[in-house]
Scaffold this active site. Structure first.
Site, PDB file in Angstrom:
ATOM      1  N   CYS A  60     -67.905  80.387  12.521  1.00 31.47           N
ATOM      2  CA  CYS A  60     -67.574  80.056  11.133  1.00 31.47           C
ATOM      3  C   CYS A  60     -66.070  79.907  10.996  1.00 31.47           C
ATOM      4  CB  CYS A  60     -68.035  81.190  10.225  1.00 31.47           C
ATOM      5  SG  CYS A  60     -69.764  81.570  10.451  1.00 31.47           S
TER       6      CYS A  60
ATOM      7  N   ARG B 123     -64.805  72.312  15.836  1.00 29.52           N
ATOM      8  CA  ARG B 123     -65.247  73.558  16.437  1.00 29.52           C
ATOM      9  C   ARG B 123     -66.765  73.719  16.451  1.00 29.52           C
ATOM     10  NH1 ARG B 123     -61.992  77.501  17.421  1.00 29.52           N
ATOM     11  NH2 ARG B 123     -59.779  77.258  17.113  1.00 29.52           N
TER      12      ARG B 123
ATOM     13  N   TRP C 179     -71.635  78.584  11.173  1.00 25.69           N
ATOM     14  CA  TRP C 179     -72.444  78.460  12.396  1.00 25.69           C
ATOM     15  C   TRP C 179     -73.421  79.623  12.319  1.00 25.69           C
ATOM     16  CZ3 TRP C 179     -73.279  81.346  16.937  1.00 25.69           C
ATOM     17  CH2 TRP C 179     -73.796  80.616  18.014  1.00 25.69           C
TER      18      TRP C 179
ATOM     19  N   ASN D 165     -65.969  85.024   8.421  1.00 25.82           N
ATOM     20  CA  ASN D 165     -66.142  84.644   9.820  1.00 25.82           C
ATOM     21  C   ASN D 165     -66.314  85.917  10.637  1.00 25.82           C
ATOM     22  OD1 ASN D 165     -65.966  83.554  12.377  1.00 25.82           O
ATOM     23  ND2 ASN D 165     -63.741  83.356  12.336  1.00 25.82           N
ATOM     24  N   GLY D 166     -67.384  86.006  11.410  1.00 33.50           N
ATOM     25  CA  GLY D 166     -67.610  87.213  12.208  1.00 33.50           C
ATOM     26  C   GLY D 166     -68.928  87.850  11.803  1.00 33.50           C
TER      27      GLY D 166
ATOM     28  N   GLU E 258     -70.725  74.941  36.820  1.00 36.53           N
ATOM     29  CA  GLU E 258     -69.990  74.302  35.720  1.00 36.53           C
ATOM     30  C   GLU E 258     -70.548  72.899  35.457  1.00 36.53           C
ATOM     31  OE1 GLU E 258     -68.218  74.664  33.325  1.00 36.53           O
ATOM     32  OE2 GLU E 258     -66.905  72.956  33.029  1.00 36.53           O
TER      33      GLU E 258
ATOM     34  N   LYS F  98     -72.215  71.607  31.946  1.00 32.32           N
ATOM     35  CA  LYS F  98     -71.713  70.442  31.208  1.00 32.32           C
ATOM     36  C   LYS F  98     -72.830  69.428  30.988  1.00 32.32           C
ATOM     37  CE  LYS F  98     -68.554  71.600  30.687  1.00 32.32           C
ATOM     38  NZ  LYS F  98     -67.549  72.409  30.164  1.00 32.32           N
TER      39      LYS F  98
ATOM     40  N   GLU G 154     -75.253  70.902  28.250  1.00 37.68           N
ATOM     41  CA  GLU G 154     -74.754  71.016  26.877  1.00 37.68           C
ATOM     42  C   GLU G 154     -74.478  69.657  26.251  1.00 37.68           C
ATOM     43  OE1 GLU G 154     -70.908  72.844  25.943  1.00 37.68           O
ATOM     44  OE2 GLU G 154     -70.318  72.565  28.014  1.00 37.68           O
TER      45      GLU G 154
ATOM     46  N   HIS H 288     -85.416  79.493  48.734  1.00 37.75           N
ATOM     47  CA  HIS H 288     -85.935  80.812  48.340  1.00 37.75           C
ATOM     48  C   HIS H 288     -86.682  80.753  47.006  1.00 37.75           C
ATOM     49  CE1 HIS H 288     -83.976  82.788  51.679  1.00 37.75           C
ATOM     50  NE2 HIS H 288     -82.887  82.077  51.407  1.00 37.75           N
TER      51      HIS H 288
ATOM     52  N   LYS I 136     -67.054  75.616  19.221  1.00 38.36           N
ATOM     53  CA  LYS I 136     -65.957  75.576  20.178  1.00 38.36           C
ATOM     54  C   LYS I 136     -65.501  76.967  20.609  1.00 38.36           C
ATOM     55  CE  LYS I 136     -62.751  73.738  22.668  1.00 38.36           C
ATOM     56  NZ  LYS I 136     -63.249  73.276  23.979  1.00 38.36           N
TER      57      LYS I 136
END
Ligand code: F6R
Length: 607
Positions: A2, A27, A78, A104-105, A481, A485, A488, A504, A602
């Protein structure tokens, strides 16, 4: 997460608030809202699920309302507590609609507070924020500042918030605990924001609040308080490198940021490596060797975690120092065994990721050595660290981290070489590596030139529903990574494995419809990984090889991306960049919003 934006001045706040939210849009969020209060105590409230543009249209549709709402607060949400709905969208209000709040939080004890408050108030949303609005109402003592002091003693965990009292127009109270909050004076009034990047177009200096501080705006003036006492604060200049760029000719900011990588690398090395003398030339890096470091522990999340894991291979190889990368939420979930000879490295683009920040607090509380590698100048993690280096990637605007990961990996490589030189690394090996690093921006440029070919390949792979990504040694975290990418940005299900792990279990899934991407440039483990490629080929799985141009088994691959000629180690960088282009074009082929992947934000400022 947020984000908060607020204004008090002489002019109408509505357009300023919507434009402020637009600056915070990069963000990631799922709904947005504003509230304005006029000098005559009239209220303008508007909320919208979806993009800020949806909110802007709703605000615009009410343009016949010519009242001047000179004080206002705004928010992009968010979702954490409760689904993405109009009711859960901020700002939230007290039951008498006197107090409005954005936040926010996370308020950890909101359930207990709510249980109590439900005896006196009806709740319309599922949010923890509405609980704070009702708490303000229940504790109001005739003064918003002293009320908020009482309120903050009742709230558990990290948050930042801004509140307006519609009966006292011209007043905004903001509190910072954990999540950032900044305030600045402009020609048209006072602003509050939770993001320094959002204000480069609006201000030249700003004041950053510290934890537990409160800012009180009253009629175009602001004061900062700590534990009820007013304190003085010097404003800081906005760092020019933290200014958000224009999109230019690129299709997306994500694409632009990938194409920025050659110049980012020049910035990362500048002032830290003397390429003529082929030596590290930076005080912080050189001072590292004076510390008694027997072990390194890198704490980070997401892409920063994979960058940290790549760094561990460098620390072990060049400095002979045992190194472990730990996901920050796991660090918090485990027993912490403090060690005086361990260097705890905190890696974060934003410098605000809640789990990384909280891990760092635990380490600091035990007096252990902390080192921050952070991109956002002046961010919490940079300010808390005993030693730090900025990754100098410039502002990374949209959600997926790309250029900053490359910058982080380059910083870790320099740290490893610097430490190595104080240990057993041969000076000639270091000089050879540094000489190669000088060419890295050009090698990345060469990789970027392969864009059209990678785009063609990506179109083909966009038809699959799943994909494995494999690599060994350095290329194991590189595969992690690359897989992150791809998933997402494209929403294709990707999983990464160490190439040796394939047989395995995961091999059971390989088929004509289940492709595998393999990082296997020529190097120490080339032949071993070729065996794994053969295992996939034997099951008719399509294989995309990210390989050297002199690879001797090209016939095994369905498709190949050939990397420019470098040492195995530096193909970590070119391999990553190839995978970034691949993920981007995969997403474009599927018509995804690459700059704003669904459900993501973000900077993750909640745990
Ligand atoms: C993925 C991505 C995230 C971040 C993670 C940590 O593309 O960007 O996985 O890497 O949220 O963020 P920072 O580095 O800001 O701590």
């Amino acid at each position: 997460m947020c984000w908060i934006f607020a204004y008090n001045g002489d002019t109408d706040c509505r357009e300023k608030l919507v434009n402020g939210l637009r600056l915070l849009e990069y963000r990631g969020y799922d709904s947005a809202g504003i509230v304005g209060v006029s000098k005559k105590k009239e209220i303008f409230l508007e909320k919208a699920v979806g993009r800020v543009s949806a909110l802007a249209s709703k605000v615009d549709a009410r343009r016949e309302d010519i009242t001047l709402y000179t004080t206002g607060i705004a928010h992009t949400r968010w979702a954490t507590h409760g689904w993405v709905t109009q009711e859960n969208t901020h700002p939230h209000h007290s039951s008498d609609k006197r107090f409005y709040i954005v936040h926010n939080g996370i308020i950890e004890n909101y359930k207990d507070l709510k249980k109590d408050l439900e005896k006196s108030y009806d709740f319309y949303s599922e949010t923890d924020t509405e609980v704070v609005a009702k708490l303000i109402e229940s504790l109001y003592d005739g003064n918003l500042k002293s009320t908020m002091e009482k309120v903050s003693t009742r709230l558990v965990w990290a948050y930042s918030l801004a509140v307006v009292d519609s009966q006292n127009p011209g007043t905004i109270v903001g509190i910072k605990l954990g999540s950032p909050l900044i305030v600045w004076t402009a020609t048209d009034g006072i602003y509050i924001s939770s993001d320094v990047n959002a204000l480069s177009a609006l201000a030249e200096t700003y004041t950053l609040l510290e934890d537990n501080e409160m800012v009180v705006i009253e009629w175009k003036k602001y004061s900062i308080y700590m534990a009820g006492k007013q304190i003085e604060r010097v404003s800081e200049k906005i760092d020019a490198s933290q200014v958000i760029d224009e999109l230019g000719n690129f299709n997306s900011f994500t694409e632009k940021e990938i194409f920025d990588i050659p110049s980012v690398l020049e910035n990362v090395f500048s002032g830290r490596i003397d390429f003529e003398k082929k030596q590290i030339n930076n005080e912080t890096l050189e001072a590292l060797g004076d510390l008694d470091i027997k072990r390194i522990c890198i704490v980070s999340s997401g892409s920063s975690y994979y960058a940290g894991d790549m760094g561990c291979y460098f620390f072990r190889k060049f400095a002979g120092i045992p190194c472990q990368a730990i996901i920050s939420s796991e660090f918090l979930s485990d027993v912490f065994l403090p060690d005086d000879t361990t260097l705890y490295v905190f890696l974060s683009q934003s410098g605000e990721t809640a789990d990384v920040r909280e891990s760092m607090k635990i380490v600091k509380a035990k007096g252990c050595m902390t080192f921050g590698v952070v991109n956002v100048v002046g961010s919490t993690i940079a300010r808390m660290a005993d030693h730090w280096l900025y990754s100098h990637a410039g502002v990374e605007v949209w959600v997926a981290s790309t250029k900053n990961v490359i910058a982080q990996v380059a910083v870790l490589l320099m740290m490893a070489v610097s430490l190595g030189l104080k240990k057993d690394m041969q000076i000639t090996d270091a000089r050879d590596l540094i000489a190669e690093m000088a060419d890295l921006p050009d090698k990345i440029q060469e990789t970027l030139m392969k864009g059209p070919k990678i785009k063609k390949i990506a179109k083909k792979y966009a038809t699959y529903k799943h994909m494995f990504v494999l690599g060994r040694n350095y290329f194991y975290p590189v595969a992690g990574e690359a897989s992150l990418k791809c998933k997402e940005l494209s929403y294709i299900h990707c999983e990464s494995y160490s190439a040796g792990e394939l047989k395995h279990g995961p091999l059971a899934l390989v088929s004509k419809k289940f492709p595998t991407m393999v990082f296997n440039p020529m190097g120490k483990f080339y032949a071993k990984t070729i065996s794994n490629v053969q295992e996939v080929a034997a099951r008719k799985g399509p294989i995309l090889g990210i390989i050297s141009s002199n690879d001797t088994h090209k016939e095994l691959y369905t498709d190949t991306i050939e990397l420019p000629e470098t040492s195995e180690l530096l193909s970590v960088f070119t391999g990553l960049v190839s995978s970034y282009l691949f993920a981007l074009y995969l997403a474009e082929a599927l018509d995804r919003d690459v700059d704003k992947p669904r459900n993501l934000a973000k900077s993750v400022t909640v745990d």
